[in-house]
Design an enzyme around this catalytic site. Structure first.
Site, PDB file in Angstrom:
ATOM      1  N   CYS A   1       6.123 -24.522  26.068  1.00  0.00           N
ATOM      2  CA  CYS A   1       5.684 -25.368  27.174  1.00  0.00           C
ATOM      3  C   CYS A   1       4.497 -26.193  26.684  1.00  0.00           C
ATOM      4  O   CYS A   1       3.952 -25.920  25.618  1.00  0.00           O
ATOM      5  CB  CYS A   1       5.218 -24.516  28.353  1.00  0.00           C
ATOM      6  SG  CYS A   1       6.487 -23.408  28.960  1.00  0.00           S
TER       7      CYS A   1
ATOM      8  N   ARG B   1       7.693 -30.678  24.338  1.00  0.00           N
ATOM      9  CA  ARG B   1       7.524 -29.230  24.285  1.00  0.00           C
ATOM     10  C   ARG B   1       8.268 -28.530  25.427  1.00  0.00           C
ATOM     11  O   ARG B   1       8.310 -27.306  25.489  1.00  0.00           O
ATOM     12  CB  ARG B   1       6.030 -28.878  24.372  1.00  0.00           C
ATOM     13  CG  ARG B   1       5.201 -29.445  23.249  1.00  0.00           C
ATOM     14  CD  ARG B   1       3.753 -29.033  23.414  1.00  0.00           C
ATOM     15  NE  ARG B   1       3.628 -27.588  23.343  1.00  0.00           N
ATOM     16  CZ  ARG B   1       3.451 -26.888  22.241  1.00  0.00           C
ATOM     17  NH1 ARG B   1       3.360 -27.510  21.090  1.00  0.00           N
ATOM     18  NH2 ARG B   1       3.355 -25.580  22.270  1.00  0.00           N
TER      19      ARG B   1
ATOM     20  N   TRP C   1       9.317 -25.254  29.918  1.00  0.00           N
ATOM     21  CA  TRP C   1      10.609 -24.988  29.306  1.00  0.00           C
ATOM     22  C   TRP C   1      10.895 -23.530  29.672  1.00  0.00           C
ATOM     23  O   TRP C   1      10.273 -22.615  29.137  1.00  0.00           O
ATOM     24  CB  TRP C   1      10.501 -25.187  27.795  1.00  0.00           C
ATOM     25  CG  TRP C   1      11.784 -24.991  27.061  1.00  0.00           C
ATOM     26  CD1 TRP C   1      12.045 -24.037  26.123  1.00  0.00           C
ATOM     27  CD2 TRP C   1      12.969 -25.762  27.175  1.00  0.00           C
ATOM     28  NE1 TRP C   1      13.318 -24.169  25.666  1.00  0.00           N
ATOM     29  CE2 TRP C   1      13.915 -25.220  26.297  1.00  0.00           C
ATOM     30  CE3 TRP C   1      13.328 -26.867  27.966  1.00  0.00           C
ATOM     31  CZ2 TRP C   1      15.196 -25.728  26.172  1.00  0.00           C
ATOM     32  CZ3 TRP C   1      14.608 -27.379  27.825  1.00  0.00           C
ATOM     33  CH2 TRP C   1      15.512 -26.816  26.934  1.00  0.00           C
TER      34      TRP C   1
ATOM     35  N   ASN D   1       1.013 -21.152  28.679  1.00  0.00           N
ATOM     36  CA  ASN D   1       2.084 -21.302  27.683  1.00  0.00           C
ATOM     37  C   ASN D   1       2.097 -20.019  26.869  1.00  0.00           C
ATOM     38  O   ASN D   1       1.068 -19.599  26.349  1.00  0.00           O
ATOM     39  CB  ASN D   1       1.789 -22.505  26.773  1.00  0.00           C
ATOM     40  CG  ASN D   1       2.778 -22.574  25.617  1.00  0.00           C
ATOM     41  OD1 ASN D   1       3.929 -22.151  25.739  1.00  0.00           O
ATOM     42  ND2 ASN D   1       2.318 -23.116  24.496  1.00  0.00           N
ATOM     43  N   GLY D   2       3.268 -19.386  26.777  1.00  0.00           N
ATOM     44  CA  GLY D   2       3.376 -18.137  26.019  1.00  0.00           C
ATOM     45  C   GLY D   2       4.226 -17.148  26.787  1.00  0.00           C
ATOM     46  O   GLY D   2       4.951 -17.528  27.721  1.00  0.00           O
TER      47      GLY D   2
ATOM     48  N   GLU E   1      21.636 -29.460   7.175  1.00  0.00           N
ATOM     49  CA  GLU E   1      20.699 -30.209   8.024  1.00  0.00           C
ATOM     50  C   GLU E   1      21.452 -31.222   8.894  1.00  0.00           C
ATOM     51  O   GLU E   1      21.153 -31.387  10.080  1.00  0.00           O
ATOM     52  CB  GLU E   1      19.639 -30.892   7.144  1.00  0.00           C
ATOM     53  CG  GLU E   1      18.712 -31.863   7.834  1.00  0.00           C
ATOM     54  CD  GLU E   1      17.958 -31.283   9.037  1.00  0.00           C
ATOM     55  OE1 GLU E   1      17.953 -30.060   9.232  1.00  0.00           O
ATOM     56  OE2 GLU E   1      17.412 -32.089   9.801  1.00  0.00           O
TER      57      GLU E   1
ATOM     58  N   LYS F   1      21.520 -31.425  12.990  1.00  0.00           N
ATOM     59  CA  LYS F   1      21.164 -32.634  13.761  1.00  0.00           C
ATOM     60  C   LYS F   1      22.292 -33.005  14.714  1.00  0.00           C
ATOM     61  O   LYS F   1      22.060 -33.395  15.850  1.00  0.00           O
ATOM     62  CB  LYS F   1      20.903 -33.828  12.816  1.00  0.00           C
ATOM     63  CG  LYS F   1      19.597 -33.821  12.095  1.00  0.00           C
ATOM     64  CD  LYS F   1      18.452 -34.296  12.948  1.00  0.00           C
ATOM     65  CE  LYS F   1      17.326 -33.339  13.137  1.00  0.00           C
ATOM     66  NZ  LYS F   1      16.947 -32.310  12.277  1.00  0.00           N
TER      67      LYS F   1
ATOM     68  N   GLU G   1      22.364 -30.477  17.585  1.00  0.00           N
ATOM     69  CA  GLU G   1      21.180 -30.556  18.440  1.00  0.00           C
ATOM     70  C   GLU G   1      21.167 -31.801  19.318  1.00  0.00           C
ATOM     71  O   GLU G   1      20.695 -31.766  20.452  1.00  0.00           O
ATOM     72  CB  GLU G   1      19.940 -30.558  17.529  1.00  0.00           C
ATOM     73  CG  GLU G   1      18.634 -30.391  18.232  1.00  0.00           C
ATOM     74  CD  GLU G   1      17.462 -30.390  17.250  1.00  0.00           C
ATOM     75  OE1 GLU G   1      17.575 -31.018  16.175  1.00  0.00           O
ATOM     76  OE2 GLU G   1      16.431 -29.780  17.564  1.00  0.00           O
TER      77      GLU G   1
ATOM     78  N   HIS H   1      37.099 -19.821   1.063  1.00  0.00           N
ATOM     79  CA  HIS H   1      36.930 -18.396   1.343  1.00  0.00           C
ATOM     80  C   HIS H   1      37.056 -18.099   2.834  1.00  0.00           C
ATOM     81  O   HIS H   1      36.535 -17.084   3.301  1.00  0.00           O
ATOM     82  CB  HIS H   1      35.593 -17.903   0.783  1.00  0.00           C
ATOM     83  CG  HIS H   1      35.516 -18.048  -0.705  1.00  0.00           C
ATOM     84  ND1 HIS H   1      36.297 -17.300  -1.566  1.00  0.00           N
ATOM     85  CD2 HIS H   1      34.802 -18.884  -1.486  1.00  0.00           C
ATOM     86  CE1 HIS H   1      36.053 -17.662  -2.814  1.00  0.00           C
ATOM     87  NE2 HIS H   1      35.143 -18.627  -2.796  1.00  0.00           N
TER      88      HIS H   1
ATOM     89  N   LYS I   1      18.878 -23.515  32.704  1.00  0.00           N
ATOM     90  CA  LYS I   1      19.583 -23.119  33.930  1.00  0.00           C
ATOM     91  C   LYS I   1      20.423 -21.867  33.690  1.00  0.00           C
ATOM     92  O   LYS I   1      20.754 -21.151  34.609  1.00  0.00           O
ATOM     93  CB  LYS I   1      20.453 -24.263  34.417  1.00  0.00           C
ATOM     94  CG  LYS I   1      19.620 -25.392  34.965  1.00  0.00           C
ATOM     95  CD  LYS I   1      20.473 -26.467  35.602  1.00  0.00           C
ATOM     96  CE  LYS I   1      19.624 -27.600  36.126  1.00  0.00           C
ATOM     97  NZ  LYS I   1      18.916 -28.342  35.067  1.00  0.00           N
TER      98      LYS I   1
HETATM   99  O1  M6R Z   1       7.688 -27.267  13.665  1.00  0.00           O
HETATM  100  P1  M6R Z   1       8.618 -26.562  12.726  1.00  0.00           P
HETATM  101  O2  M6R Z   1       9.039 -27.410  11.571  1.00  0.00           O
HETATM  102  O3  M6R Z   1       8.105 -25.229  12.267  1.00  0.00           O
HETATM  103  O4  M6R Z   1       9.922 -26.286  13.593  1.00  0.00           O
HETATM  104  C1  M6R Z   1      11.002 -25.556  13.066  1.00  0.00           C
HETATM  105  C2  M6R Z   1      12.256 -25.819  13.843  1.00  0.00           C
HETATM  106  O5  M6R Z   1      12.119 -25.352  15.161  1.00  0.00           O
HETATM  107  C3  M6R Z   1      12.605 -27.303  13.885  1.00  0.00           C
HETATM  108  O6  M6R Z   1      12.708 -27.825  12.594  1.00  0.00           O
HETATM  109  C4  M6R Z   1      13.946 -27.529  14.611  1.00  0.00           C
HETATM  110  O7  M6R Z   1      14.972 -26.954  13.888  1.00  0.00           O
HETATM  111  C5  M6R Z   1      14.151 -29.034  14.787  1.00  0.00           C
HETATM  112  N1  M6R Z   1      13.938 -29.394  16.151  1.00  0.00           N
HETATM  113  C6  M6R Z   1      15.508 -29.491  14.399  1.00  0.00           C
HETATM  114  O8  M6R Z   1      15.618 -30.882  14.520  1.00  0.00           O
END
Ligand code: M6R
Length: 575
Positions: A2, A28, A65, A91-92, A453, A457, A460, A476, A570
Site C-alpha cells: 500500500c 503501490r 492494495w 502499510n504492512g 522476462e 511482462k 503481467e 522434455h 476481489k
Molecule cells: O522492486 P523489485 O525489483 O525488488 O521488485 C521485484 C519484483 O516484484 C518486480 O520486478 C516485478 O516482478 C515487476 N513488477 C515485474 O514487471
C-alpha cells in the site's frame, strides 16, 4: 503493498494536495483510498480522484492494495478509533491482530472493518486512556507483531505520529512542510532532502519540524540526506501510459548510468568489482524482473569466466549456503522488496557480505548493504518494470566487462533508439499474440533469461498465459502443448544453431512462429523483427526491450489497464 502519505505544514494547504501526493504512489496499490484532514475522513473504492475539499494544516492519506479484507469503503484507510478522535493509516501486515482484537473486543471496542490494520487504532485508543502519547507509542511498538509503517493523527492536533518496522517510511523535508511517505517518489518533485526511518524508530512531526525516537521513546539524531532522483522530461501524454513512457526513456536512462559508472559511481563500481573478485562465492538474490536481470548477469559473468549463483529471494534460505566468504548481491528496483530484505537478513545472520544494485536511492536494501550501486533509471511508476531491467542488465554487463567480457556497451542507447524505429512491426506482431490465450517464448544462453522476462511482462500486462523457457527444455514435455497456430516467439542470437533447431521443432508442430533476432536474414520478413547489434551480449538487452514493447502493445490491443497491477483483491479471502 500500500502507499501512505502524511503532510504537516506551517501554513494551511488544500487537502486535495494529500491526494495529489498519494496519486504518485498509486502504483503501490489502487483498489481504494482515503484521507483524514483533521476534520473528517473521506474514503472511496477505485483509483484516486484528486478532488478539493477545504484546507488543513496536517493530514494523512492511504492507497490500498487489499490483503486482509475485501475491497470496500469500510476496509479502506484511514481507520478511526471508537470515539472518532484518532485516525490512522498503515502499510504492512499485523501478524497478531486476531489476538489483539479479541482482547479489545472484551474491553468494549467495536470494529468497523475486516482489516488487520484497524486493531492498531483501537489499541492506540486503549493505551491512550491511561497514559500520554509519548508513553503509548513505545507500548504500541511492544504489542504489535509484524510489519508496519503507521501514520496516526489525533483530532484537533496538527501533528502526525509515525512508526516503522520492516515497511518503508521516509520523511521529506520540503520548504515549509514535512511529508511522510512510503517512498521518496511522493515528494521528489518538491525536495531532494529526506530523513530515512530505520526499523523500530518513530517520529513526532509538527508544524515546527520532526523529532525522532527509538522504540523505547529515547530521542535519536537523524541525518538529513540529499538524494539524486532524476525526474524524466518525457511527457506521458506522448505515449498514453507510463509503461510506454518508461520504455521510451530507456536510451536516456542507460546513457546516464554509463556516464555515472565512469564518473561519480566509478569508485563504488571499482570497489564492487574488487569485492566480487575477492569473494569465494557470489550469490544474486532478487525477485521477478530483477531476478531475470540477475540471470542475464549470470550469463555475462559466465562469459567472463566467473561462476555466480542466482536465487529467487523468497527461496533464498532454502537453497543458499552463506558464510563469511560469501558475497550476496541483491538486485531490486524499489529497494524495498520484503523477500529480498529477508534474504539479506539471512545472509547477514550467517556472516555474509552484502552488496546491492538498486534504483531507489537510500531504500532499505541499499541501507542494509556494505556497498551499493544505483542504476539511475529514475522513477518507475508503471508496475511493470522496464527501464530498471535495462539498467540492471547494463550494469551487470559493465561488471562482466571489467572481468574481461568483450562488449561495446557505449553504443547501447543508440541501439535501443534504432529498435524503437521498428515499433510498427513490433506492434503488429503483438496484435497477433494478443489474439491467443497462450504464448510461448523460447531462448537459449543469452536469450533464455529474456524469454522468461518477456513471458512475465506479457502475463503481467495483457493477462495472456505466457511461458518463457529454454529452447532445449521444450522436448522434455512442454512441446506437447504446441499445436497448430500456438504463438511461439523465438529469441535467436545470431550464431546459435541450437535455438534455430528448437524453432524448427515447434514449426513442425504447426506453431505460429515469430522471431526476434540479430541475424540479418533469419525468420523472413513478415514474422521476424531484426535488431541490429553485434554478437556481444547487448542483443539480450535489446531483445528484452522488444519483448517489453510486445507486452505493452498486446495489453493495449486488449484494452488492459497496463500501468496498474491486475486487481486480484476481489478474490482475496476475507478474514
Ligand atoms: O522492486 P523489485 O525489483 O525488488 O521488485 C521485484 C519484483 O516484484 C518486480 O520486478 C516485478 O516482478 C515487476 N513488477 C515485474 O514487471
Amino acid at each position: 503493498m500500500c502507499g501512505i502519505v502524511g503532510i504537516v505544514s506551517a501554513k494551511a494547504f488544500p487537502s486535495r494536495v494529500l491526494l495529489e501526493r498519494l496519486k504518485r504512489l498509486e502504483y503501490r496499490g489502487y483498489d481504494s483510498y482515503g484521507l483524514f484532514d483533521g476534520r473528517g475522513v473521506i474514503k472511496h473504492v477505485g483509483g484516486i480522484r484528486v478532488e478539493g475539499r477545504g484546507r488543513c494544516a496536517a493530514g494523512i492519506a492511504h492507497t490500498r492494495w487489499a490483503t486482509h479484507g475485501g475491497v470496500s469503503e469500510r476496509n479502506a484507510h484511514p481507520h478511526l478509533s471508537c470515539d472518532g478522535q484518532i485516525a490512522l493509516v498503515h502499510n504492512g501486515i499485523i501478524e497478531n491482530y486476531e489476538e489483539i482484537q479479541k482482547g479489545l473486543v472484551r474491553k468494549g471496542h467495536r470494529f468497523a472493518s475486516e482489516t488487520d490494520s484497524e486493531v492498531i487504532v483501537h489499541l492506540l485508543e486503549e493505551l491512550l486512556r491511561r497514559r500520554p502519547i509519548e508513553e503509548a507509542l513505545p507500548r504500541l511498538f511492544r504489542e504489535l507483531k509484524g510489519t508496519f509503517a503507521i501514520l496516526a493523527m489525533i483530532r484537533g492536533r496538527d501533528e502526525i505520529y509515525a512508526l516503522k518496522r520492516d515497511s518503508p517510511l521516509v520523511l521529506g523535508a520540503a520548504e515549509g512542510r514535512s511529508v511522510l511517505a512510503s517512498d521518496i517518489y511522493a515528494f521528489s518533485d518538491w525536495t531532494d532532502r529526506a530523513v530515512f526511518f530505520e526499523n523500530d524508530e518513530m517520529a513526532r512531526v509538527g508544524p515546527d519540524g520532526a523529532r525522532f525516537f527509538d522504540r523505547t521513546g529515547r530521542p535519536v539524531r537523524k541525518p538529513i540526506r540529499t538524494f539524486h532522483w532524476q525526474e524524466e522530461r518525457t511527457a506521458k501524454r506522448t505515449s498514453g501510459h507510463y509503461m510506454l513512457k518508461e520504455i521510451l526513456e530507456e536510451p536516456a536512462a542507460v546513457g546516464r548510468l554509463l556516464f555515472s559508472l565512469g564518473h561519480d559511481q566509478k569508485p563504488a563500481f571499482e570497489r564492487l568489482v574488487r569485492l566480487i573478485r575477492r569473494s569465494r562465492k557470489v550469490i544474486f538474490a532478487s525477485c521477478g524482473t530483477s531476478y531475470h536481470a540477475s540471470l542475464l548477469g549470470a550469463y555475462y559473468f559466465h562469459r567472463a569466466g566467473m561462476e555466480v549463483q542466482t536465487l529467487i529471494a523468497s527461496e533464498f534460505r532454502h537453497f543458499a549456503k552463506v558464510d563469511a566468504e560469501t558475497l550476496v548481491v541483491a538486485l531490486s528496483q524499489s529497494g524495498e522488496t520484503m523477500d529480498v530484505i529477508d534474504a539479506l537478513k539471512y545472509a547477514r545472520e550467517n556472516g555474509g557480505r552484502i552488496a546491492s544494485i538498486v534504483n531507489v536511492p537510500h531504500s532499505t536494501i541499499q541501507r542494509m548493504s556494505d556497498l551499493s550501486l544505483n542504476i539511475l533509471a529514475g522513477p518507475e511508476v508503471c508496475v511493470a518494470s522496464t527501464k530498471a531491467f535495462v539498467n540492471q542488465a547494463a550494469l551487470l554487463l559493465a561488471i562482466a566487462r571489467a572481468f574481461g567480457f568483450q562488449v561495446q556497451l557505449e553504443t547501447l542507447p543508440d541501439r535501443i533508439r534504432t529498435l524503437f524505429k521498428q515499433r510498427v512491426k513490433i506492434r503488429a506482431l503483438a496484435g497477433r499474440i494478443a489474439r491467443s490465450r497462450d504464448a510461448y517464448i523460447i531462448g537459449r544462453g543469452l536469450t533464455y533469461p529474456v524469454a522468461r522476462e518477456t513471458a512475465l511482462k506479457i502475463k503481467e500486462t495483457s493477462y495472456i498465459h505466457a511461458e518463457g523457457m529454454m529452447g532445449g527444455e521444450l522436448k522434455h514435455g512442454t512441446i506437447a502443448l504446441i499445436e497448430k497456430g500456438t504463438p511461439v516467439l523465438s529469441l535467436i542470437n545470431a550464431g546459435d544453431p541450437d535455438i534455430v533447431s528448437n524453432t524448427k521443432e515447434v514449426e513442425a508442430r504447426g506453431a505460429e512462429v515469430f522471431v526476434l533476432t540479430n541475424h540479418p536474414t533469419l525468420g523472413g520478413d513478415r514474422n521476424a523483427v531484426h535488431l541490429k547489434t553485434a554478437n556481444d551480449g547487448k542483443f539480450g538487452i535489446l531483445a528484452a526491450v522488444a519483448g517489453q514493447l510486445i507486452a505493452y502493445y498486446a495489453a493495449a490491443a486488449l484494452g488492459r489497464p497496463i500501468d496498474k497491477p491486475r486487481n486480484l483483491a476481489k478474490s482475496v479471502t476475507v478474514k
